[in-house]
Write an enzyme that holds these catalytic residues in place. Sequence first.
Site, PDB file in Angstrom:
ATOM      1  CB  ILE A 156     -33.951 -11.371   5.153  1.00  0.00           C
ATOM      2  CG1 ILE A 156     -34.638 -12.062   4.490  1.00  0.00           C
ATOM      3  CG2 ILE A 156     -33.064 -10.472   4.423  1.00  0.00           C
ATOM      4  CD1 ILE A 156     -36.074 -11.372   3.733  1.00  0.00           C
ATOM      5  CB  CYS A 157     -34.572 -11.685  10.995  1.00  0.00           C
ATOM      6  SG  CYS A 157     -35.226 -12.401  12.196  1.00  0.00           S
ATOM      7  CG  LEU A 158     -37.970 -13.697   6.329  1.00  0.00           C
ATOM      8  CD1 LEU A 158     -38.431 -14.478   5.281  1.00  0.00           C
ATOM      9  CD2 LEU A 158     -38.761 -12.580   6.492  1.00  0.00           C
TER      10      LEU A 158
END
Length: 168
Positions: free
Chosen positions: A115-117
Amino acid sequence: MVDANTRKTLAAIPLHKVNAGPRDGDKWKDRLKEELMALIMYVKKNKEEDNDWFKLESNPEGTRWYGSCWTFIDGLKYEFDVEFDIPVTYPTTSPEIALPELDGKTAKMYRGGKICLTDHFKPLWARNVPKFGIAHAMALGLAPWLAVEIPDMISKGAVTHKDPQASK
């Protein structure tokens, strides 16, 4: 600026004192004890508030984590496998949390379902090294990502409920 809900969540998760990663021998064992205590406290608080949303376990070394996470949307439970490795540069580098079955279903995800954090969580993590840990990554990284991305993917048809009869 941090909102009231985020402050409340942060208050429930103890900050870490041991600055150690997987290559640091006995110091890593001490850090791992802190990580486990923080996770236990966070999960306990979530259960008390009827907000239980993930289960995690690790390999004996505490370097590979896996389990599941879930969210409820329109009364339906959407559950996903979750996994991540502890980087060798931990805690300076945050874990890259992956939901492999969602790989390629949203632009806010990297190869392998990570996931893009980058925009929101990683700067917060960087300001709080070594105080943040796995529980913080779940609470301030994965939880908001699930809350925003899963409803969006459902509305676009990229994610459907596993029981087709449930959505009728």
